[in-house]
Design a protein around this motif. Structure first.
Motif, PDB file in Angstrom:
ATOM      1  N   TYR A  63       0.850  -1.199   0.000  1.00  0.00           N
ATOM      2  CA  TYR A  63       0.000   0.000   0.000  1.00  0.00           C
ATOM      3  C   TYR A  63       0.880   1.242   0.000  1.00  0.00           C
ATOM      4  N   ASP A  64       0.505   2.230  -0.830  1.00  0.00           N
ATOM      5  CA  ASP A  64       1.314   3.452  -0.937  1.00  0.00           C
ATOM      6  C   ASP A  64       0.423   4.631  -1.314  1.00  0.00           C
ATOM      7  N   SER A  65       0.787   5.798  -0.779  1.00  0.00           N
ATOM      8  CA  SER A  65      -0.015   7.011  -0.976  1.00  0.00           C
ATOM      9  C   SER A  65       0.265   7.714  -2.306  1.00  0.00           C
ATOM     10  N   PRO A  77      -3.654   1.588  -3.530  1.00  0.00           N
ATOM     11  CA  PRO A  77      -3.853   2.853  -2.807  1.00  0.00           C
ATOM     12  C   PRO A  77      -4.154   2.629  -1.319  1.00  0.00           C
ATOM     13  N   LEU A  78      -3.835   3.622  -0.496  1.00  0.00           N
ATOM     14  CA  LEU A  78      -4.024   3.500   0.960  1.00  0.00           C
ATOM     15  C   LEU A  78      -5.473   3.276   1.350  1.00  0.00           C
ATOM     16  N   LYS A  79      -6.401   3.771   0.513  1.00  0.00           N
ATOM     17  CA  LYS A  79      -7.807   3.636   0.918  1.00  0.00           C
ATOM     18  C   LYS A  79      -8.236   2.162   0.960  1.00  0.00           C
ATOM     19  N   GLU A  80      -7.462   1.287   0.313  1.00  0.00           N
ATOM     20  CA  GLU A  80      -7.796  -0.146   0.352  1.00  0.00           C
ATOM     21  C   GLU A  80      -7.151  -0.874   1.535  1.00  0.00           C
ATOM     22  N   PHE A  81      -6.279  -0.175   2.264  1.00  0.00           N
ATOM     23  CA  PHE A  81      -5.507  -0.821   3.336  1.00  0.00           C
ATOM     24  C   PHE A  81      -6.415  -1.495   4.376  1.00  0.00           C
ATOM     25  N   SER A  82      -7.548  -0.853   4.664  1.00  0.00           N
ATOM     26  CA  SER A  82      -8.421  -1.372   5.732  1.00  0.00           C
ATOM     27  C   SER A  82      -9.557  -2.250   5.197  1.00  0.00           C
ATOM     28  N   GLN A  83      -9.473  -2.684   3.931  1.00  0.00           N
ATOM     29  CA  GLN A  83     -10.639  -3.353   3.308  1.00  0.00           C
ATOM     30  C   GLN A  83     -10.349  -4.776   2.852  1.00  0.00           C
ATOM     31  N   PRO A  84     -10.190  -5.760   3.735  1.00  0.00           N
ATOM     32  CA  PRO A  84     -10.022  -5.604   5.175  1.00  0.00           C
ATOM     33  C   PRO A  84      -8.540  -5.428   5.482  1.00  0.00           C
ATOM     34  N   TYR A  85      -8.215  -5.079   6.705  1.00  0.00           N
ATOM     35  CA  TYR A  85      -6.811  -4.967   7.097  1.00  0.00           C
ATOM     36  C   TYR A  85      -6.102  -6.318   6.965  1.00  0.00           C
ATOM     37  N   PRO A  86      -4.854  -6.322   6.501  1.00  0.00           N
ATOM     38  CA  PRO A  86      -4.067  -7.554   6.592  1.00  0.00           C
ATOM     39  C   PRO A  86      -3.754  -7.833   8.066  1.00  0.00           C
ATOM     40  N   ILE A 140       2.846   4.773  11.717  1.00  0.00           N
ATOM     41  CA  ILE A 140       2.231   3.974  12.785  1.00  0.00           C
ATOM     42  C   ILE A 140       1.186   4.815  13.534  1.00  0.00           C
ATOM     43  N   GLU A 141       1.514   6.101  13.691  1.00  0.00           N
ATOM     44  CA  GLU A 141       0.577   7.026  14.344  1.00  0.00           C
ATOM     45  C   GLU A 141      -0.681   7.220  13.476  1.00  0.00           C
ATOM     46  N   LYS A 142      -0.444   7.462  12.195  1.00  0.00           N
ATOM     47  CA  LYS A 142      -1.563   7.705  11.275  1.00  0.00           C
ATOM     48  C   LYS A 142      -2.466   6.476  11.150  1.00  0.00           C
ATOM     49  N   GLU A 143      -1.847   5.304  11.172  1.00  0.00           N
ATOM     50  CA  GLU A 143      -2.586   4.048  10.970  1.00  0.00           C
ATOM     51  C   GLU A 143      -2.828   3.330  12.295  1.00  0.00           C
ATOM     52  N   ARG A 144      -3.057   4.091  13.392  1.00  0.00           N
ATOM     53  CA  ARG A 144      -3.149   3.384  14.678  1.00  0.00           C
ATOM     54  C   ARG A 144      -4.337   2.432  14.736  1.00  0.00           C
ATOM     55  N   ALA A 145      -5.372   2.676  13.925  1.00  0.00           N
ATOM     56  CA  ALA A 145      -6.525   1.765  13.916  1.00  0.00           C
ATOM     57  C   ALA A 145      -6.116   0.344  13.503  1.00  0.00           C
ATOM     58  N   PHE A 146      -5.079   0.251  12.684  1.00  0.00           N
ATOM     59  CA  PHE A 146      -4.601  -1.065  12.233  1.00  0.00           C
ATOM     60  C   PHE A 146      -4.149  -1.911  13.423  1.00  0.00           C
TER      61      PHE A 146
END
Ligand code: SAH
Ligand code: TMP
Ligand code: ZN
Length: 405
Positions: A338-340, A358-367, A382-388
């Motif tokens: 995944y890359d912005s 794209p990053l918008k697919e990162f959570s669909q679903p999260y690996p 790591i801060e930006k993606e803390r939900a992961f």
């Protein structure tokens, strides 16, 4: 024997990463058949201690119109370059009508601030697409390679530059002789040539071996930079360690005798000698550690595949080309990265051919497990993606050694 690109001394090879593609050579599936490869091996000059690649990739292959790296993708790097611009203007350009030249201005991350302050400037960058982004921010750009002839032309047309600046670009240029002669032609008598690049001391200490790839022709130290500068009539007058990109040094050069070198210069050179950062035994130890890191990462990825875990990577970095191609990590082990960066999305990574998403697919679903290829931006990502992590995801890092977060 390979001759040193700086002093013609003999270069001792200490690592061979084998056949590698262009690190920023993202490509479409139909382009993989004609992919370009070269041999990535790195050595140290026994005379001047400059660490350098054994083989040179032609510059036009790397820095093409569609060169995909955009400096401004990282918030932290944008802040770093804004601070840098203000500091250069405040300390080096107090009055008059100064000229600031940047070699490798990319998308204008630094010069956009200079432009906003209404200061005369020129960016030089051969990569058309990123240069157009810079121009869109009000930056004056010349789409070309910086070298002696171009510098003479700029000096004739615009007069001397108070500041010549380059970030993560000097180490990209094998022909530093022409660059230094160009700086000599363009720099004002009391001006400074400031550049910052990944630091050999940090690469060795942190085993950040993926700083070694086609575009990083040199790995500088204060010792090797001072020796190179002296050959062209410049003194190394200041050094500053920077936390960006996993550890860099900013070098300030002035014309010989124009400024008194700060005590920091001597101190860092002494430290480099004590640590023997360019010593053959240090670099052989580094090589052993690199093999260990890669073997451990390979073993982990194979185990995760056997367990059926969902694995991906984050940050389609140039650096990661060295990791994936040396380690043999293709889409069977890492199905997506995944890359912005829009210019990388939808393409395959060089050599390893991992699809860039794209990053918008990162959570669909999260690996479940994500290899952080952009480990130099770890804090920001790591801060930006803390939900992961909050939902159970694990980050895999391989610098300075393999660890899971
Ligand atoms: N300064 C930015 C960009 C670094 S990437 C940053 O620190 O983020 C390196 C940039 O240098 C690319 O945009 C590339 O096109 C440019 N470059 C490579 N060789 C160059 C040369 N000989 N002269 C000027 N720019 C060059
Ligand atoms: P770099 O390590 O050479 O600066 O490359 C970083 C890559 O990671 C670049 O392709 C942009 C990407 N990236 C993201 O996808 N998300 C982020 O939050 C950041 C900072 C970078
Ligand atoms: Zn040398």
């Amino acid at each position: 024997m390979t001759a040193c690109r700086i002093c013609q001394g003999s270069v001792h090879q200490f690592f061979d990463f084998g056949s590698q593609p262009l690190s920023d050579g993202f490509l479409r599936p139909e382009e993989t058949a004609g992919e370009f490869f070269y041999r990535l091996a790195v050595g140290v000059c026994r005379s001047c201690t400059m660490v350098q690649l054994m083989e040179e990739v032609p510059r036009e292959r790397m820095f093409r119109a569609d060169y995909p790296y955009h400096s401004s993708m990282s918030v932290k790097m944008r802040e770093h370059f804004t601070r840098t611009a203000h500091r250069l203007l405040d300390t080096e350009c107090p009055d008059g009508d100064p000229l600031v030249v940047e070699i490798g201005c990319n998308d204008g991350a630094m010069l956009s601030t200079v432009a906003a302050r209404g200061v005369r400037h020129l960016g030089v960058d051969p990569s058309r697409d990123v240069a157009e982004v810079a121009a869109g921010k009000g930056v004056r750009v010349r789409v070309d390679f910086f070298e002696e002839s171009l510098a003479r032309e700029v000096a004739a047309a615009e007069g001397p530059a108070q500041v010549i600046y380059a970030a993560n670009t000097m180490c990209h240029i094998p022909y530093l002789d022409s660059v230094f002669r160009g700086v000599d032609a363009l720099l004002a008598p009391g001006g400074v040539f400031v550049f910052e690049d990944p630091y050999l001391g940090d690469v060795v200490e942190r085993t950040s071996f993926d700083q070694i790839y086609d575009e990083h022709f040199y790995l500088f130290s204060a010792t090797s930079v001072r020796a190179a500068a002296r050959r062209y009539g410049f003194d190394l007058v200041e050094v500053e360690r920077l936390p960006v990109h996993g550890g860099e040094v900013r070098y300030t050069l002035a014309r010989a005798g124009a400024r008194t070198p700060s005590g920091q210069v001597e101190a860092l050179i002494r430290e480099e000698a004590q640590r023997r950062i360019a010593g053959i035994s240090t670099l052989e130890q580094f090589a052993t550690q690199v093999k260990r890191n890669i073997e451990e990462l390979a073993a982990l990825l194979r185990r995760l595949r056997e367990e059926g875990a969902r694995v991906a990577a984050y940050g389609a970095t140039a650096k990661s080309a060295t990791v994936t191609n040396y380690g043999g990590f293709g889409p069977d082990l890492i199905p997506a990265v995944y890359d912005s960066t829009p210019a990388k999305q939808g393409l395959l990574t060089p050599g390893a051919h991992i699809p860039v998403r794209p990053l918008k697919e990162f959570s669909q679903p999260y690996p479940e497990y994500v290899v952080l290829f952009a480990w130099n931006h770890a804090q920001e990502i790591i801060e930006k993606e803390r939900a992961f992590r909050e939902q159970g995801g694990k980050w895999i890092l391989y610098v300075p050694e393999l660890h899971i977060l």
